[in-house]
Design a protein around this motif. Structure first.
Motif, PDB file in Angstrom:
ATOM      1  N   MET A 174       9.406   4.847  11.121  1.00 59.55           N
ATOM      2  CA  MET A 174       8.889   3.923  10.122  1.00 59.55           C
ATOM      3  C   MET A 174       8.006   4.713   9.149  1.00 59.55           C
ATOM      4  O   MET A 174       7.149   5.474   9.570  1.00 59.55           O
ATOM      5  CB  MET A 174       8.090   2.816  10.828  1.00 59.55           C
ATOM      6  CG  MET A 174       7.438   1.801   9.911  1.00 59.55           C
ATOM      7  SD  MET A 174       8.535   0.745   8.968  1.00 59.55           S
ATOM      8  CE  MET A 174       9.270  -0.244  10.223  1.00 59.55           C
ATOM      9  N   PRO A 175       8.207   4.507   7.852  1.00 62.40           N
ATOM     10  CA  PRO A 175       7.386   5.216   6.865  1.00 62.40           C
ATOM     11  C   PRO A 175       5.912   4.804   6.973  1.00 62.40           C
ATOM     12  O   PRO A 175       5.577   3.805   7.604  1.00 62.40           O
ATOM     13  CB  PRO A 175       7.965   4.763   5.527  1.00 62.40           C
ATOM     14  CG  PRO A 175       9.138   3.927   5.818  1.00 62.40           C
ATOM     15  CD  PRO A 175       9.180   3.635   7.264  1.00 62.40           C
ATOM     16  N   ASN A 176       5.053   5.575   6.338  1.00 59.52           N
ATOM     17  CA  ASN A 176       3.633   5.230   6.310  1.00 59.52           C
ATOM     18  C   ASN A 176       3.445   3.851   5.691  1.00 59.52           C
ATOM     19  O   ASN A 176       4.142   3.490   4.740  1.00 59.52           O
ATOM     20  CB  ASN A 176       2.852   6.253   5.487  1.00 59.52           C
ATOM     21  CG  ASN A 176       2.780   7.588   6.174  1.00 59.52           C
ATOM     22  OD1 ASN A 176       2.917   7.677   7.394  1.00 59.52           O
ATOM     23  ND2 ASN A 176       2.567   8.634   5.401  1.00 59.52           N
ATOM     24  N   THR A 177       2.497   3.117   6.235  1.00 60.65           N
ATOM     25  CA  THR A 177       2.219   1.786   5.700  1.00 60.65           C
ATOM     26  C   THR A 177       0.765   1.686   5.270  1.00 60.65           C
ATOM     27  O   THR A 177      -0.101   2.398   5.777  1.00 60.65           O
ATOM     28  CB  THR A 177       2.507   0.677   6.730  1.00 60.65           C
ATOM     29  OG1 THR A 177       1.669   0.868   7.869  1.00 60.65           O
ATOM     30  CG2 THR A 177       3.960   0.664   7.144  1.00 60.65           C
ATOM     31  N   THR A 178       0.523   0.796   4.339  1.00 57.91           N
ATOM     32  CA  THR A 178      -0.820   0.471   3.886  1.00 57.91           C
ATOM     33  C   THR A 178      -1.112  -0.943   4.348  1.00 57.91           C
ATOM     34  O   THR A 178      -0.277  -1.833   4.190  1.00 57.91           O
ATOM     35  CB  THR A 178      -0.912   0.556   2.349  1.00 57.91           C
ATOM     36  OG1 THR A 178      -0.619   1.895   1.953  1.00 57.91           O
ATOM     37  CG2 THR A 178      -2.280   0.159   1.848  1.00 57.91           C
ATOM     38  N   THR A 179      -2.271  -1.153   4.934  1.00 59.41           N
ATOM     39  CA  THR A 179      -2.669  -2.485   5.372  1.00 59.41           C
ATOM     40  C   THR A 179      -3.329  -3.199   4.198  1.00 59.41           C
ATOM     41  O   THR A 179      -4.344  -2.737   3.674  1.00 59.41           O
ATOM     42  CB  THR A 179      -3.637  -2.399   6.571  1.00 59.41           C
ATOM     43  OG1 THR A 179      -2.966  -1.729   7.639  1.00 59.41           O
ATOM     44  CG2 THR A 179      -4.072  -3.784   7.027  1.00 59.41           C
ATOM     45  N   ILE A 180      -2.738  -4.299   3.805  1.00 62.96           N
ATOM     46  CA  ILE A 180      -3.275  -5.128   2.731  1.00 62.96           C
ATOM     47  C   ILE A 180      -4.265  -6.136   3.322  1.00 62.96           C
ATOM     48  O   ILE A 180      -5.305  -6.417   2.750  1.00 62.96           O
ATOM     49  CB  ILE A 180      -2.143  -5.878   1.995  1.00 62.96           C
ATOM     50  CG1 ILE A 180      -1.088  -4.895   1.463  1.00 62.96           C
ATOM     51  CG2 ILE A 180      -2.685  -6.768   0.897  1.00 62.96           C
ATOM     52  CD1 ILE A 180      -1.590  -3.857   0.497  1.00 62.96           C
ATOM     53  N   ARG A 181      -3.893  -6.626   4.477  1.00 62.19           N
ATOM     54  CA  ARG A 181      -4.666  -7.605   5.228  1.00 62.19           C
ATOM     55  C   ARG A 181      -4.263  -7.409   6.679  1.00 62.19           C
ATOM     56  O   ARG A 181      -3.237  -6.796   6.938  1.00 62.19           O
ATOM     57  CB  ARG A 181      -4.244  -8.996   4.727  1.00 62.19           C
ATOM     58  CG  ARG A 181      -5.188 -10.096   4.923  1.00 62.19           C
ATOM     59  CD  ARG A 181      -4.743 -11.335   4.199  1.00 62.19           C
ATOM     60  NE  ARG A 181      -3.657 -12.003   4.883  1.00 62.19           N
ATOM     61  CZ  ARG A 181      -3.088 -13.119   4.463  1.00 62.19           C
ATOM     62  NH1 ARG A 181      -3.470 -13.694   3.349  1.00 62.19           N
ATOM     63  NH2 ARG A 181      -2.116 -13.677   5.140  1.00 62.19           N
ATOM     64  N   LYS A 182      -5.002  -7.943   7.608  1.00 64.96           N
ATOM     65  CA  LYS A 182      -4.691  -7.748   9.031  1.00 64.96           C
ATOM     66  C   LYS A 182      -3.221  -8.044   9.335  1.00 64.96           C
ATOM     67  O   LYS A 182      -2.579  -7.350  10.130  1.00 64.96           O
ATOM     68  CB  LYS A 182      -5.602  -8.628   9.880  1.00 64.96           C
ATOM     69  CG  LYS A 182      -5.385  -8.498  11.357  1.00 64.96           C
ATOM     70  CD  LYS A 182      -6.290  -9.434  12.138  1.00 64.96           C
ATOM     71  CE  LYS A 182      -5.911  -9.412  13.601  1.00 64.96           C
ATOM     72  NZ  LYS A 182      -6.556 -10.464  14.351  1.00 64.96           N
ATOM     73  N   ASP A 183      -2.658  -9.064   8.705  1.00 68.65           N
ATOM     74  CA  ASP A 183      -1.291  -9.491   8.994  1.00 68.65           C
ATOM     75  C   ASP A 183      -0.287  -9.143   7.896  1.00 68.65           C
ATOM     76  O   ASP A 183       0.848  -9.608   7.919  1.00 68.65           O
ATOM     77  CB  ASP A 183      -1.253 -10.991   9.285  1.00 68.65           C
ATOM     78  CG  ASP A 183      -1.761 -11.837   8.126  1.00 68.65           C
ATOM     79  OD1 ASP A 183      -2.399 -11.281   7.204  1.00 68.65           O
ATOM     80  OD2 ASP A 183      -1.532 -13.058   8.132  1.00 68.65           O
ATOM     81  N   VAL A 184      -0.685  -8.340   6.921  1.00 69.90           N
ATOM     82  CA  VAL A 184       0.212  -7.961   5.822  1.00 69.90           C
ATOM     83  C   VAL A 184       0.129  -6.454   5.609  1.00 69.90           C
ATOM     84  O   VAL A 184      -0.946  -5.909   5.364  1.00 69.90           O
ATOM     85  CB  VAL A 184      -0.152  -8.693   4.507  1.00 69.90           C
ATOM     86  CG1 VAL A 184       0.786  -8.262   3.384  1.00 69.90           C
ATOM     87  CG2 VAL A 184      -0.106 -10.212   4.682  1.00 69.90           C
TER      88      VAL A 184
END
Length: 155
Positions: A1-11
Motif C-alpha cells: 500500500m502506498p504512503n497515506t496521509t491521515t486527514i482525520r482519524k477515519d479518513v
C-alpha cells in the motif's frame, strides 16, 4: 500500500492522490470537504460508525470503489472526476459495510454467504453474473434511494 496521509482519524488519502499527480491533487483538494461530508452523511444514514474512508487510485480499471471488511475500509477512486459518481460509490460501499456489520453478508472458506445462502467468490464470476449477486443489487438500489438525500445534504 502506498504512503497515506491521515486527514482525520477515519479518513486517509494516498500520496498519489494527495501529492503526486497535479490534476488529481487539485480535484481532490477542491472537493475534499464535500467528499468527507458525503461519507459522514452515509455513516448517519446507515448507522455505521466503525468504518474508514481511503481515497486512492484503484488500479483495476473497472473498479471505482471497494469495501474491505477486515480493515473496515471503503476505498474510492476519484479519478473519474464526477463528484456525484463518487458520492454514489460511497453510498454503494457503505451498503456493503452495513451488510457485513449486520452479518447478512459474510465471506467464509472462499465462499460468499448472503442471508445464509452460499454464492461463489465474486472475484471468480463473470461481470454479468457479478451484477446479479443479491448484495450488489441491494447496493445499487441504495445508491438510487439515497443519492438525492446525500447530494442535498452536501450542497
Amino acid at each position: 500500500m502506498p504512503n497515506t496521509t491521515t486527514i482525520r482519524k477515519d479518513v486517509k488519502i494516498t500520496g498519489s492522490v494527495y501529492n503526486d499527480f497535479k490534476d488529481i491533487r487539485e480535484y481532490y483538494r477542491k472537493h475534499e470537504e464535500t467528499i468527507i461530508k458525503a461519507f459522514d452523511e452515509c455513516k448517519k444514514i446507515f448507522k455505521v460508525e466503525d468504518v474508514n474512508l481511503l481515497i486512492r487510485n484503484i488500479r483495476k480499471r473497472s473498479t471505482v470503489g471497494t469495501y474491505g471488511n477486515s480493515s473496515k475500509t471503503i476505498s474510492i477512486d476519484i479519478r473519474r472526476f464526477k463528484l456525484k459518481s463518487i458520492v454514489s460509490t460511497i453510498i454503494h460501499e457503505m451498503t456493503h459495510a452495513k451488510q457485513y456489520l449486520d452479518k447478512r453478508l459474510k465471506f467464509v472458506d472462499g465462499k460468499q454467504l448472503f442471508e445464509n445462502k452460499i454464492y461463489p467468490n465474486p472475484n471468480k464470476v463473470s461481470h454479468e453474473r457479478y451484477l446479479k449477486l443479491p448484495w450488489e443489487i441491494e447496493a445499487r438500489e441504495m445508491e438510487k434511494k439515497y443519492i438525492e438525500q446525500v447530494w442535498k445534504s452536501i450542497k
